[in-house]
Design an enzyme around this catalytic site. Structure first.
Site, PDB file in Angstrom:
ATOM      1  N   HIS A  45       2.345   2.233  -3.093  1.00  0.00           N
ATOM      2  CA  HIS A  45       1.308   2.905  -3.709  1.00  0.00           C
ATOM      3  C   HIS A  45       1.964   4.583  -3.628  1.00  0.00           C
ATOM      4  O   HIS A  45       1.114   5.609  -3.867  1.00  0.00           O
ATOM      5  CB  HIS A  45       0.055   2.804  -3.064  1.00  0.00           C
ATOM      6  CG  HIS A  45      -0.699   1.844  -3.335  1.00  0.00           C
ATOM      7  ND1 HIS A  45      -1.909   1.550  -2.816  1.00  0.00           N
ATOM      8  CD2 HIS A  45      -0.258   0.543  -3.875  1.00  0.00           C
ATOM      9  CE1 HIS A  45      -2.344   0.317  -3.405  1.00  0.00           C
ATOM     10  NE2 HIS A  45      -1.128  -0.183  -3.967  1.00  0.00           N
ATOM     11  N   ASP A  71       0.557  -1.243  -0.067  1.00  0.00           N
ATOM     12  CA  ASP A  71      -0.092   0.020   0.004  1.00  0.00           C
ATOM     13  C   ASP A  71       0.840   1.083   0.225  1.00  0.00           C
ATOM     14  O   ASP A  71       1.923   1.031  -0.594  1.00  0.00           O
ATOM     15  CB  ASP A  71      -0.800   0.028   1.245  1.00  0.00           C
ATOM     16  CG  ASP A  71      -2.298   0.627   1.000  1.00  0.00           C
ATOM     17  OD1 ASP A  71      -2.282   1.939   0.739  1.00  0.00           O
ATOM     18  OD2 ASP A  71      -3.278   0.035   0.942  1.00  0.00           O
TER      19      ASP A  71
END
Length: 414
Positions: free
Chosen positions: A260, A237
Site C-alpha cells: 500500500h 499492507d
C-alpha cells in the site's frame, strides 16, 4: 483496501499501552541489571543456540535454548553474540528484555520459524525491549508462518478484532541496527519500531503475498532518527508506515510492491498523538503498489497535530495506483464521521522528480479539507502518466495551496 491501515493504528495503540506499562514497571530496576538475571556465560562471548540445546529441522521447539542464549548474552559484559547457525529452528514467543551489561549482536545465519499455535502467544513473536547498541544481522530469515493463521484474522469484517502476533517488535531500543536479514510471511506486522532512537534498517527483504492481511513491512511510531535503506518490501499492507510522533526519518533506495505504499499516518485516530516532522524519502521505486507516496489523516481527528517538513525526491513509479495522494478525509470501514472538524495540519510537503506510470488516471490526488487546507505543497518535475487507454492523466487538488514547476501540464493543479 482501507481497513488494514485502521487496524494498524489500533495495533500501535495497544502496543503503546503495553509498552508504557512494561517500561514503567522496569523503571525501578537498576540500569545495570539485565532482566532475567543473566547469570550465565557463553563460550568466548558467543552463544551458539545449538550448543544450548536447539535442534535444527524445524520440528523441535527451540524456544528455551534461544531464550537462554539471550539471558546469557545480555548478562555478559563487552561484546556478546548470539549465533543462530544455518538450519531451521522452530520457536515460540521470545522476550529479549534489557538493559544489558554489554552490547549484543544477534547473528542470524539460519531461519527462525514461528510457532503456528496461537495459544502460545500473549503478544508478539519476538519482542526486544529497552536494549541499547543492538545489532541483528545475517542472511537468515524470520519466518512468521503466517499462511497457517491468516484465515483467523477477522479485521476485514470488524474493527474490534483479535490482533495476531507481530514478528519483530523493537521497543525503546537506541542505537540499533537490523541488516541483511529477511522477514517472511508475518502473522501481522513484520517489523514494528516504537519509541526508538537512532535506528538503522538496511539491506533487508520483507516478503508476503499482496493479499495477506495486515502484513505491514516496517511500521514506526514515536521514534526519531530512523534510517531505512536499500530494502525490498512486498507485502499485503503498507510497505512502510510512519505513525504519529515520528521525526527525522530518512528512507532511501527502497523498492515497494506489492503493498500500500510508503504512508505517513493514519493521523488523528487517537488522542494525544504527536507531530510528524522531518521525513525524507528519496531514490525509491514503486512497482504495481496500491499507493505510492501517501499522507492520510482522519477528518474527525481526535488529536491536534501537524505533519510538516516532508520531502520526496527521485521517485520512480511503475504502474502504481495513486502515485501521489494526500488524503485528509481518510475513513476506513466507515468507522469515522465526516464532520469536517479536522485537527490535523499538513504543510511544507515537496515532491521533486517523481516520474513513471500510474495504473489509475488520477496520478495526483491532494484531498485536503476546507477547515485546514494543506499549505506549502510544491511539485517540481512531477511527470507520472496514466498507462491505461481511453483516459488521460489527471490531478485532483482540493484545498491545497502551493506551486508547480516543470510538471506534466495535466498535473500542475497547484
Amino acid at each position: 483496501m482501507a481497513f488494514p491501515n485502521n487496524t494498524m493504528l489500533r495495533t500501535l495503540f495497544l502496543l503503546v499501552l503495553v509498552c508504557a506499562a512494561h517500561a514503567g514497571g522496569k523503571a525501578k530496576e537498576s540500569s545495570s541489571a539485565p532482566a532475567g538475571g543473566g547469570g550465565g556465560s557463553c563460550d568466548g562471548g558467543t552463544c551458539d543456540i545449538t550448543k544450548m540445546g536447539a535442534t535444527a529441522g524445524g520440528k523441535t521447539d527451540c524456544t528455551k535454548a534461544v531464550q537462554e542464549a539471550w539471558t546469557s548474552a545480555c548478562g555478559g559484559t563487552g561484546k556478546q553474540k548470539i549465533m543462530i547457525p544455518k538450519g531451521d529452528f522452530l520457536v515460540g514467543p521470545l522476550n529479549f528484555t534489557g538493559p544489558c551489561k554489554g552490547d549484543v549482536t544477534i547473528q542470524l545465519d539460519g531461519n527462525l520459524l514461528a510457532s503456528t499455535d496461537l495459544s502460545q502467544y500473549k503478544g508478539n513473536w519476538i519482542e526486544i525491549l529497552r536494549v541499547d547498541n543492538l545489532v541483528i544481522t545475517g542472511k537468515g530469515t524470520l519466518d512468521g508462518q503466517g499462511p497457517a493463521v491468516w484465515s483467523k484474522n477477522s479485521c476485514a469484517k470488524k474493527y474490534d478484532c483479535k490482533i495476531l502476533p507481530n514478528s519483530l517488535v523493537l521497543d525503546f531500543v537506541n542505537n540499533g541496527e537490523v541488516s541483511g536479514i529477511t522477514l517472511l510471511n508475518s502473522k501481522f506486522f513484520h517489523m514494528n519500531v516504537f519509541q526508538c532512537k537512532d535506528m538503522v534498517i538496511k539491506d533487508v527483504t520483507v516478503t508476503a503475498p499482496g493479499d495477506s492481511p495486515n502484513t505491514d513491512g516496517i511500521h514506526m511510531g514515536d521514534s526519531s532518527g530512523v534510517t531505512i535503506s536499500n530494502t525490498v518490501i512486498g507485502v499485503g499492507d503498507d510497505c512502510i508506515s510512519i505513525g504519529p510522533g515520528s521525526t527525522k526519518v530518512n528512507i532511501t533506495g527502497v523498492t515497494c510492491g506489492p503493498g500500500h505504499g510508503i504512508s505517513i499516518g493514519s493521523l488523528g485516530r487517537y488522542k494525544d498523538e504527536k507531530d510528524v516532522t522531518d521525513i525524507n524519502v528519496k531514490d525509491c521505486t514503486f512497482k504495481k503498489s496500491t499507493n505510492g507516496l501517501r499522507i492520510k489523516a482522519y477528518e474527525d481527528a481526535k488529536s491536534v497535530l501537524t505533519a510538516s517538513k516532508i520531502h520526496y525526491e527521485n521517485i520512480k513509479m511503475e504502474d502504481a495506483a495513486n502515485p501521489i495522494i494526500i488524503d485528509m478525509k481518510y475513513c476506513p470501514n466507515k468507522i469515522c464521521t465526516a464532520s469536517g472538524g479536522s485537527k490535523v495540519t499538513v504543510k511544507d510537503v515537496s515532491f521533486k522528480n517523481i516520474t513513471g506510470t500510474s495504473s489509475t488516471p488520477e496520478a495526483v490526488s491532494l484531498l485536503c479539507t476546507d477547515k485546514i487546507p494543506c499549505s506549502g505543497v510544491t511539485m517540481d518535475n512531477v511527470k507520472v502518466e496514466y498507462s491505461g487507454k481511453n483516459n488521460k492523466t489527471m490531478a485532483v487538488c482540493n484545498n491545497a495551496k502551493g506551486s508547480s514547476t516543470g510538471c506534466l501540464k495535466e498535473l500542475a493543479c497547484l
